[in-house]
Design an enzyme around this catalytic site. Structure first.
Site, PDB file in Angstrom:
ATOM      1  N   ASP A 263       0.848  -1.191   0.000  1.00 24.01           N
ATOM      2  CA  ASP A 263       0.000   0.000   0.000  1.00 24.01           C
ATOM      3  C   ASP A 263       0.885   1.243   0.000  1.00 24.01           C
ATOM      4  OD1 ASP A 263      -2.302   1.861   0.846  1.00 24.01           O
ATOM      5  OD2 ASP A 263      -3.274  -0.087   0.848  1.00 24.01           O
ATOM      6  N   HIS A 295      -3.383   5.966   3.996  1.00 27.30           N
ATOM      7  CA  HIS A 295      -4.182   4.856   3.490  1.00 27.30           C
ATOM      8  C   HIS A 295      -3.667   3.522   3.999  1.00 27.30           C
ATOM      9  CE1 HIS A 295      -5.862   2.160   0.266  1.00 27.30           C
ATOM     10  NE2 HIS A 295      -6.897   2.962   0.425  1.00 27.30           N
ATOM     11  N   SER A 533     -11.601  -0.371  -0.048  1.00 28.42           N
ATOM     12  CA  SER A 533     -10.230  -0.510   0.468  1.00 28.42           C
ATOM     13  C   SER A 533     -10.212  -0.999   1.904  1.00 28.42           C
ATOM     14  CB  SER A 533      -9.500   0.842   0.412  1.00 28.42           C
ATOM     15  OG  SER A 533      -9.136   1.177  -0.897  1.00 28.42           O
TER      16      SER A 533
END
Length: 795
Positions: A263, A295, A533
């Site tokens: 990621d 994220h 996600s």
């Protein structure tokens, strides 16, 4: 408290049949006037030939590309008899071939002979099947994103260029192809940024001007041109005082499962994550592994703890998995200049060497929605790596933020939910179509925003979805050939519309999922996000705990176990009105497909029996291997008490998973097919006869028995590489015997790419919750021991 037990192992019966073949007479395309048909094709070829010589790349080796349109079926291996060499099947009725001058002359000669009475052509039916001959055009080479957005408005910009993947990665013909192309790039002063060379994927990242891009669109060896992948995220914060956390968290056990988060990096100093961090590595040039965007940290916290909201409420934090941090996105959480496929391949190789068996990829290429044709890009790479390394990839389905062209929704997210969930604009994006991975879509958990909770008397924010319904932003499948995608669903949050500001003002506060904030300080430990996600890492969390319990499980077994415990709840089905479901199922293009399966796949995972069996719910599992064109048999060890005639609900779940070799040049994509049937019979010999090649003329073919109480048909489930169905019954016969028959069949082109013995995983769950005195586990365990003793006596 109900006792729980380790899941049981079952074994196949000590016999194996040659696969029963299916007699299929392929319909032959009949042309009214063969002579006229041959002349029409010849004229097209002769008109095309002068243009082929002008295409960049053709002068290098005198070979040309042709696009053949055909009807019915095509014998690709026999095309060579007409002077052309098969390269790729591009959709159901289009294939691409190479030829040289001599081959074109042969092709023209055979076309001119078609329909002449004194000439007998070998494989004449191939020429009869042809509808037309064209070149591979600039428009054919444009991706969805390029057709929609055009080239970037900039003096120079980056493109992803895919070449025809002839032969395999290190074959002399492949080497010659890319050597010539790289020399051409130098001649054109096109800057090469990166390269990926896999058996079924040859791709370059280049930097070009507009004239150079136009020149690439005409190059013979270019199959496909795409804009570089695009990703983006957004989030809002939620506060909690850092001083309320436990003083010190213990680290996971030394042998705990190792999961890798590929990621934007992880903030490894976060007080809730630091104890579980094993190693970090950045695969983005000139950047460390720290998470600038947040994220990756959010994803990692959900992968580690699962339900962060529940942990926060109880203030109970106990890391049981090791986190490995692989930074593959840059500081804006976007794909970097290098080809993402090469970056991911390097990261997976690095972390598998460190013992990682599960990888989470909560990323997607918004420029690559699945077009129903080839699986390519990141998806193909993950399918290849999952087989190569025996690892599980968990990926997100992608987020849908609405569309301007065409307008989706047209006026209101809330009023047009769930219709737009099935719109072509909201299809899954790369890498979600991958078959050998678990693709995860999102469901809503909450339906009241912060404002609605504080002021319940006011109508301000309205949410399209309620609890356990598909999130308004989740994307839909299916994948290739109708395979279920996403595979499963998990909580990923929701969004609401401000009814006084119009449909586009999405609001999520109070509707998302809780995760860790990468910039923690004081009271900013957490943040709230919505998106697929954040659904994917919850499944990663479950897979990690499953591997903790059963460290010997293969990646296929992990997929089979997780899907085996998934189901579509009533709330999810009811999100789609009855009339909508019936219309979809009866429509010509989607006949017999269930609308909720296109969005939710196999549904939500029930964790009650995921890790342990009980006397009421018994999970049996097996890892096996099977050769081509063979049947294998499993006699299910059901006791008479489970098959009793008294009326009460009982359930049988069966799930199979495997990871075949794949090719992007074939619409079939998978080199082999493995499937199962659940059947009943008086004995193993009786069942064996129904699946025996030698007795197929005397016995009828068998599909699943008791089809009326089955949730997924054999034809639907076997399109994917994880296949599951559930049989529910009220009455059974104690004298019945139940069997699973597993079958393997390689495609005609696939045997060379498959193993002699292909591995697969099988999971069976028997459920008898209505029986207060159930001793199902004890009885099944005794039956398994008796089967083992009987086989030992025979042996």
């Amino acid at each position: 408290m109900t006792a729980n037990y380790q899941h049981l192992n079952i074994s196949k019966a000590p016999l194996q049949n040659d696969r029963r073949t299916r007699r299929v007479n392929m319909p032959r395309i009949r042309r009214g006037d063969l002579r006229q048909h041959g002349q029409m094709l010849l004229n097209q070829l002769q008109t095309l030939r002068p243009m082929l010589t002008q295409v960049p790349g053709s002068a290098d080796d005198g070979r040309y590309i042709l696009k053949l349109n055909y009807s019915g079926t095509m014998n690709f291996s026999a095309l060579i008899h007409h002077g052309v060499e098969f390269v790729s099947q591009e959709n159901k009725q289009v294939c691409v071939v190479f030829s040289d001058e001599q081959g074109l002359a042969t092709f023209a000669e055979h076309l001119s002979s078609l329909g002449l009475g004194n000439t007998e052509l070998t494989y004449k039916q191939i020429l009869e099947a042809l509808d037309g001959i064209e070149g591979w055009s600039a428009e054919d080479r444009k991706s969805w994103a390029l057709r929609r957005y055009g080239f970037p408005v900039a003096e120079r910009f980056k493109l992803d260029v895919e070449l025809w993947p002839i032969e395999v990665a290190h074959h002399p013909k492949r080497i010659d192809l890319y050597t010539r192309f790289e020399h051409w790039l130098q001649e054109q002063d096109i800057s090469r940024q990166d390269k990926v060379n896999l058996d079924s994927l040859l791709m370059y990242r280049v930097e070009v001007s507009l004239p150079q891009a136009e020149h690439l669109l005409a190059h013979r060896d270019v199959r496909f041109i795409d804009l570089p992948p695009s990703s983006g995220i957004s989030y809002q914060q939620i506060n909690r005082d850092i001083n309320t956390l436990p003083a010190r968290l213990s680290s996971p056990a030394e042998n705990a499962t190792r999961i890798c988060i590929l990621d934007s990096g992880i903030n490894t100093n976060h007080p809730l994550l630091s104890a579980a961090i094993a190693e970090s590595a950045s695969f983005v040039p000139d950047q460390d592994a720290f998470d600038e965007q947040g994220h990756g940290t959010a994803v990692a916290s959900i992968a580690l703890y699962g339900d962060v909201e529940a942990c926060n409420q109880s203030n109970f934090w106990q890391p049981q998995l090791w986190l490995y941090n692989g930074k593959v996105l840059n500081e804006q959480a976007e794909f970097n200049a290098e080809t993402i496929e090469a970056t991911l391949a390097a990261a997976v190789a690095y972390f598998t060497d460190l013992g990682c068996r599960i990888f989470n990829l909560s990323l997607g290429n918004a420029n690559a929605p699945y077009d129903g044709k080839h699986i390519r890009g990141i998806a193909y790479l993950l399918d290849t790596l999952s087989r190569q390394y025996n690892v599980l990839f968990v990926v997100s389905a992608g987020n849908f933020a609405g569309s301007d062209e065409p307008p989706v929704p047209q006026s209101s997210w809330r009023d047009e939910y769930p219709d737009y969930l099935l719109h072509e604009a909201s299809v899954i994006i790369d890498p979600a179509p991958a078959l050998n991975v678990l693709t995860v879509g999102s469901i809503a958990r909450h339906n009241a925003t912060h404002d609605a909770q504080r002021r319940p008397e006011d109508i301000q924010h309205l949410c399209p979805a309620t609890e356990n319904q598909p999130s308004p932003f989740t994307r839909h499948g299916p994948s290739i050939k109708g395979a279920f995608k996403p595979d499963v669903m998990a909580y990923g949050g929701s969004v609401a519309s401000n009814v006084r500001q119009g449909q586009w003002h999405a609001h999520m506060r109070g509707l998302g999922v809780l995760s860790c904030h990468h910039q923690f300080q004081g009271a900013t430990l957490f943040k709230e996000l919505s998106g697929t996600s954040f659904a994917a890492p919850y499944i990663t969390h479950l897979a990690g705990h499953l591997l903790n319990e059963y460290p010997d499980m293969s990646a296929s077994m992990l997929r089979a176990m997780l899907v085996n415990h998934a189901s579509v709840p009533q709330a999810m089905t009811q999100a789609f009105p009855q009339a909508m479901r019936e219309s979809y199922k009866n429509a010509h293009t989607t006949r017999n497909r269930e609308i909720e399966r296109e969005v939710t796949g196999y549904g939500i995972i029930d964790e009650d029996a995921l890790y342990r069996s009980s006397e009421y719910v018994v999970v049996m599992r097996c890892e096996e291997q099977i050769e081509n064109n063979a049947h294998q048999f499993f006699e299910l060890p059901f006791p008479a008490s489970f098959l009793r005639s008294q009326r009460s609900t009982r359930e049988i779940r069966v799930t199979l998973a495997y990871s075949p070799a794949v090719r992007t040049t074939r619409m079939d994509y998978t080199a082999t097919r493995i499937s199962f049937r659940l059947v009943k019979g008086r004995s193993l010999d009786e069942v064996q006869a129904s699946f025996n090649h030698q007795t197929q003329s005397e016995t009828e073919t068998r599909s699943d028995d008791v089809q009326t109480n089955r949730v997924v048909s054999a034809q639907q489930r076997e399109r994917g590489t994880v296949q599951s169905s559930v049989w529910t019954s009220r009455q059974r016969n104690p004298d019945e015997k139940w069997f699973i028959v597993v079958t393997r069949q390689d495609r005609d082109w696939g045997e060379a790419f498959s193993s002699e013995q292909e591995p697969y995983a099988l999971v069976v769950t028997a459920t008898d919750r209505d029986n207060a005195q159930a001793q199902l586990y004890t009885q099944i365990q005794a039956q398994i021991r008796e089967q083992e003793r009987a086989r030992a006596r025979i042996g």
